[in-house]
Design a protein around this motif. Structure first.
Motif, short mmCIF file in Angstrom:
data_model
loop_
_atom_site.label_atom_id
_atom_site.label_comp_id
_atom_site.label_asym_id
_atom_site.label_seq_id
_atom_site.Cartn_x
_atom_site.Cartn_y
_atom_site.Cartn_z
N ALA A 1 0.84 -1.19 0.00
CA ALA A 1 0.00 0.00 0.00
C ALA A 1 0.88 1.25 0.00
O ALA A 1 1.93 1.29 0.65
CB ALA A 1 -0.93 0.00 1.20
N ARG A 2 0.44 2.26 -0.73
CA ARG A 2 1.20 3.50 -0.81
C ARG A 2 1.27 4.20 0.55
O ARG A 2 2.27 4.85 0.87
CB ARG A 2 0.57 4.42 -1.87
N SER B 1 13.56 -10.18 -3.43
CA SER B 1 12.81 -9.49 -2.39
C SER B 1 13.25 -8.04 -2.27
O SER B 1 14.40 -7.69 -2.52
CB SER B 1 12.99 -10.20 -1.05
N SER B 2 12.30 -7.21 -1.88
CA SER B 2 12.54 -5.78 -1.75
C SER B 2 12.96 -5.44 -0.32
O SER B 2 12.56 -6.11 0.64
CB SER B 2 11.28 -4.99 -2.12
N PHE B 3 13.73 -4.38 -0.17
CA PHE B 3 14.13 -3.88 1.13
C PHE B 3 13.11 -2.90 1.71
O PHE B 3 13.31 -2.40 2.82
CB PHE B 3 15.50 -3.19 1.05
N TRP B 4 12.02 -2.64 0.97
CA TRP B 4 11.05 -1.62 1.40
C TRP B 4 9.69 -2.20 1.69
O TRP B 4 8.84 -1.50 2.24
CB TRP B 4 10.94 -0.53 0.33
N HIS B 5 9.42 -3.44 1.34
CA HIS B 5 8.14 -4.08 1.66
C HIS B 5 8.31 -5.59 1.58
O HIS B 5 9.21 -6.09 0.90
CB HIS B 5 7.03 -3.60 0.70
N PRO B 6 7.44 -6.37 2.25
CA PRO B 6 7.58 -7.83 2.26
C PRO B 6 6.79 -8.56 1.18
O PRO B 6 6.73 -9.80 1.22
CB PRO B 6 7.05 -8.20 3.65
N GLN C 1 13.67 3.48 -2.77
CA GLN C 1 12.54 3.80 -1.90
C GLN C 1 11.47 4.61 -2.61
O GLN C 1 10.28 4.35 -2.43
CB GLN C 1 13.04 4.57 -0.67
N SER C 2 11.85 5.57 -3.43
CA SER C 2 10.86 6.42 -4.08
C SER C 2 10.01 5.67 -5.09
O SER C 2 8.89 6.09 -5.40
CB SER C 2 11.55 7.61 -4.76
N CYS C 3 10.52 4.57 -5.61
CA CYS C 3 9.80 3.78 -6.62
C CYS C 3 9.69 2.33 -6.19
O CYS C 3 9.79 1.42 -7.02
CB CYS C 3 10.48 3.90 -7.97
N ALA C 4 9.49 2.09 -4.90
CA ALA C 4 9.48 0.73 -4.38
C ALA C 4 8.30 -0.08 -4.89
O ALA C 4 8.33 -1.32 -4.85
CB ALA C 4 9.47 0.75 -2.86
N GLY C 5 7.24 0.57 -5.37
CA GLY C 5 6.08 -0.16 -5.89
C GLY C 5 6.17 -0.54 -7.34
O GLY C 5 5.29 -1.22 -7.87
N TRP C 6 7.24 -0.11 -8.05
CA TRP C 6 7.38 -0.43 -9.46
C TRP C 6 7.83 -1.89 -9.62
O TRP C 6 8.67 -2.39 -8.86
CB TRP C 6 8.38 0.48 -10.13
N ALA C 7 7.29 -2.53 -10.63
CA ALA C 7 7.65 -3.92 -10.91
C ALA C 7 7.74 -4.12 -12.41
O ALA C 7 7.09 -3.41 -13.19
CB ALA C 7 6.62 -4.89 -10.31
N SER C 8 8.55 -5.07 -12.82
CA SER C 8 8.71 -5.42 -14.23
C SER C 8 8.53 -6.92 -14.39
O SER C 8 8.89 -7.71 -13.50
CB SER C 8 10.09 -5.01 -14.75
N ALA C 9 7.97 -7.32 -15.52
CA ALA C 9 7.72 -8.73 -15.83
C ALA C 9 8.12 -9.00 -17.27
O ALA C 9 7.62 -8.34 -18.18
CB ALA C 9 6.26 -9.09 -15.59
N ASP D 1 3.35 0.39 -11.93
CA ASP D 1 3.40 0.76 -10.53
C ASP D 1 2.29 0.01 -9.80
O ASP D 1 1.10 0.28 -10.01
CB ASP D 1 3.25 2.28 -10.37
N LEU D 2 2.67 -0.92 -8.93
CA LEU D 2 1.71 -1.78 -8.25
C LEU D 2 1.32 -1.29 -6.87
O LEU D 2 0.51 -1.93 -6.20
CB LEU D 2 2.27 -3.21 -8.13
N ALA D 3 1.88 -0.18 -6.42
CA ALA D 3 1.52 0.36 -5.11
C ALA D 3 0.07 0.83 -5.14
O ALA D 3 -0.32 1.64 -5.99
CB ALA D 3 2.45 1.50 -4.73
N MET D 4 -0.74 0.36 -4.20
CA MET D 4 -2.16 0.69 -4.18
C MET D 4 -2.42 1.97 -3.40
O MET D 4 -1.74 2.26 -2.45
CB MET D 4 -2.95 -0.47 -3.55
#
Length: 732
Positions: A173-174, A608-613, A710-718, A729-732
């Protein structure tokens, strides 16, 4: 003729008479009362709480039966009169050895106290552990799962306060990402149990070897690249385009739009939904803006995406994504493979195929919050292409250790992106110092002749790589060994031979065969390395003592090539042969905890990310799912939720060599799943038979990655098998 011997025991139910000593004291008349009870089964009495030697003494009933057994044993010679001639002295001695039967008590299972795991000063240290499946309290469960040290407990409490809420069950979550500086960090929460000063020294003094004059300058100058033209790079190092354009169907399920993409074309698939007029959001400044239902990019690379990785230590608005896609089989046929018949392809070096490392740039929106969105007005651009002749780039990993900015970074003509370690088809591990031009509108094309570091163990090939520190890398090998090198230059100028193939300072057999993947428990315990092997073993090894400090997890029938360490969970994340995702906690590595279930075989796992689980997973059926296993790790009876990011399906065109057609479905809701194995409602069981679906290779999800900044921790690539690359950007 002697008569047939018959047993002296009576048939039927035997009556037993129990005399109560308390009754004898009251009156003699009551002592004669008889109490009949059904016969007890021998050996079925419950165990007393207070164990002593008296529990194993024989009572009155057993004494009587023992006498009969003694009579039977005395008649084994076949004499019919032996029953009457038994030795009375032996009977008397047997009675003397028997004691009165103690009263039976019901067994009560005691729960261990909350302080059961704490050793007192008088107790000796024990390497044993409790049974994690016992019904214990929450505090004892935390101690058994994460340890007794306050640094481990405080770190998991910080993770629980931030990421155990309901809206964080799947995607991050954002709101949770933005409140990183508002919540109490318990001193060790934000550093995952590590001393805060230690990480600060690592980000500054740990990089002195790179910026230092003398040896550091020689080390940086060792990398030799030469510029080439764009036409030469596309012709030699990049894959040739397929026939026709790639058709992409995307949008709402009942109203999808068709787009056609040529090689390296970029698509803003948010246009398929349009702008929701009645849906507005308010930013931190108070202004209202219209929000698109989906925002992201799709890039057609033209060939299967082998690996993707976001560049760390990028605090600005521009983010960089490294991508590699191998050349086509027709292009590889032009290069002879001299070792084709010597051994299996996985255990030998491949031919010197050309390969290209592509670096794409993306822009973040200039919002007021800490977590940024993707700037959809800035189209992604290809900024750098590094061509090599070392075979396919099979694995790559950026150095994740934080690097504090220095004045030397601004003095260079080119911008420093970071150190990238890669495993190439010729069996070598190489580290490249990636730099790009400061002109955002310029794309550079280079041929890399010599990296800053390269090495190869003797008589084998490298298979996987991970970082232990700013200057140490650990590599798994095809012969089951693990090698660790220090890439920092020595203080004394080395000889030419040592530069060509430096020796590792750690090289020992960890497995008996091919090492599929390797991951370090950085930053919690960088010296602990987890590995998976082709023989199905998953092992945690300490580099300080690899012979004694080692533990194995449950062995699988098929080895898992997916492994990553999550500092939030203090666990390694992997998969098994039953399409389940499992957690391997550091303190309970010998047991596994199911965290997710995929509809088909797991084919990709994001580091795994250092900013969310949140864990991001892909499968061969084209599904990409996200889940947060923290609540299940803290409370085993909690419901586990997972949510699908998108599903992808690819079909062939009329021509076998055409690009084909891809269809995306979005908008999946979160679902609570059952993690029971072999249940009756299994989707793979049809009429009691296990059915496995084989999907097209172009449908597979081949590469996943989270943005480590940290500023773009919700970004993901597939990355997909058909050559499409999706960023959102997957941050809700």
């Amino acid at each position: 003729m002697p008569s047939t011997r018959r047993s002296g025991r009576l048939s039927g139910v035997r009556k037993t008479y129990i005399l109560d000593s308390a009754v004898d004291e009251e009156s003699e008349s009551n002592s004669a009362e008889e109490t009949s009870k059904p016969r007890r089964n021998k050996g079925k009495q419950p165990v007393h709480e207070d164990s002593s030697d008296e529990e194993f003494q024989v009572g009155p009933m057993e004494e009587e039966e023992a006498e009969e057994d003694f009579e039977d044993e005395g008649s084994l010679d076949g004499d019919p009169g032996a029953d009457n001639d038994a030795d009375e002295e032996d009977k008397a001695s047997l009675r003397q050895r028997k004691a009165p039967k103690t009263p039976q008590t019901k067994f009560i299972k005691k729960r261990p106290p909350p302080s059961a795991g704490v050793l007192t000063g008088e107790e000796a240290h024990s390497r044993g552990t409790w049974n994690p499946f016992e019904h214990v309290g929450k505090s004892v469960h935390l101690q058994a799962t994460f340890g007794l040290d306050e640094r481990d407990i405080l770190a998991v409490l910080y993770a629980r306060d931030r990421w155990s809420r309901g809206f964080d069950s799947t995607f991050p979550a954002r709101v949770s990402l933005d409140e990183a500086h508002n919540l109490r960090d318990y001193k060790y929460g934000s550093t995952f149990g590590v001393e805060p000063g230690g990480l600060d020294r690592e980000s500054t003094r740990g990089w002195d070897w790179y910026y230092g004059e003398g040896s550091g300058e020689r080390w940086r100058k060792r990398q030799r690249v030469e510029p080439i033209t764009e036409a030469e790079a596309r012709r030699t190092f990049m894959s040739t385009p397929k026939q026709g354009k790639h058709t992409v169907l995307v949008g709402p399920a009942n109203k999808q739009l068709a787009f056609t993409l040529d090689q390296y074309d970029v698509l803003n698939y948010g246009d398929a939904w349009g702008v929701a007029k009645d849906q507005q959001i308010t930013d931190s400044a108070g202004s209202k803006q219209s929000q698109k239902k989906r925002q992201g990019w799709i890039i057609n690379l033209g060939q299967r995406v082998q690996a993707t990785a976001w560049a760390p230590n990028q605090s600005g608005l521009t983010q960089y994504l490294a991508v590699t896609a191998p050349i086509s089989s027709e292009q590889k046929a032009l290069y002879p493979d001299l070792l084709k018949d010597s051994a299996a392809p996985a255990f030998r070096p491949s031919a010197s195929y050309p390969c290209a490392l592509q670096l794409w740039s993306f822009k973040a929106d200039q919002g007021g919050s800490i977590t940024k969105c993707i700037d959809m007005s800035f189209s992604p651009r290809l900024r750098l292409v590094l061509g090599t002749n070392w075979g396919d780039l099979r694995r790559m990993s950026w150095c994740p250790i934080r690097r504090a900015p220095r004045d030397e970074d601004d003095e260079n003509v080119d911008k420093n992106i970071g150190l990238l370690a890669g495993i190439y088809g010729d069996g070598y591990v190489r580290v490249i110092d990636v730099k790009i031009s400061r002109d955002p509108n310029k794309a550079d094309f280079y041929r890399v002749n010599t990296p800053i570091f390269e090495a190869n163990p003797p008589s084998t090939v490298c298979t996987c790589v991970t970082w232990l520190s700013p200057s140490d890398i650990a590599v798994g090998c095809a012969n089951g060994f693990v090698a660790v090198w220090n890439i920092a230059p020595p203080s004394v100028k080395p000889s030419t031979n040592s530069l060509e193939n430096p020796l590792p300072y750690f090289y020992h057999p960890i497995h008996s065969t091919y090492v599929l993947n390797i991951a370090s428990a950085y930053p919690t315990y960088p010296h602990l390395v987890a590995t998976t092997s082709m023989d199905g073993e998953t092992r945690l090894t300490s580099l300080a003592d690899h012979e004694k400090d080692v533990v194995d997890a449950t062995r699988m029938r098929v080895g898992s090539p997916h492994l990553t360490y999550s500092p939030w969970l203090q666990s390694f994340v992997s998969s098994d042969e039953n399409d389940f995702v499992r957690l391997l906690t550091l303190r309970r590595f010998f047991t596994t905890t199911a965290a997710a279930r995929l509809p088909s075989t797991v084919s990709a796992l994001a580091p795994s990310s250092f900013w969310h689980p949140s864990v991001l997973l892909g499968c061969t059926g084209g599904f990409v799912l996200a889940t947060n296993p923290l609540r299940r790790l803290l409370h085993s009876k909690e419901k586990q939720w997972q949510q699908t990011w998108f599903s992808h399906t690819w079909v062939r065109g009329k021509d076998a060599r055409s690009s084909g057609t891809s269809r995306f479905y979005d908008g999946y809701r979160a679902e609570s799943i059952s993690l029971l194995r072999n249940m009756m409602g299994d989707r793979k069981l049809i009429n009691g038979t296990m059915v496995i679906t084989i999907h097209e290779e172009e449908t597979h999800v081949t590469a996943l990655s989270w943005n480590p900044n940290q500023s773009c921790a919700g970004w993901a690539s597939a990355g997909l098998g058909c050559g499409l690359l999706r960023i959102e950007d997957l941050a809700m």
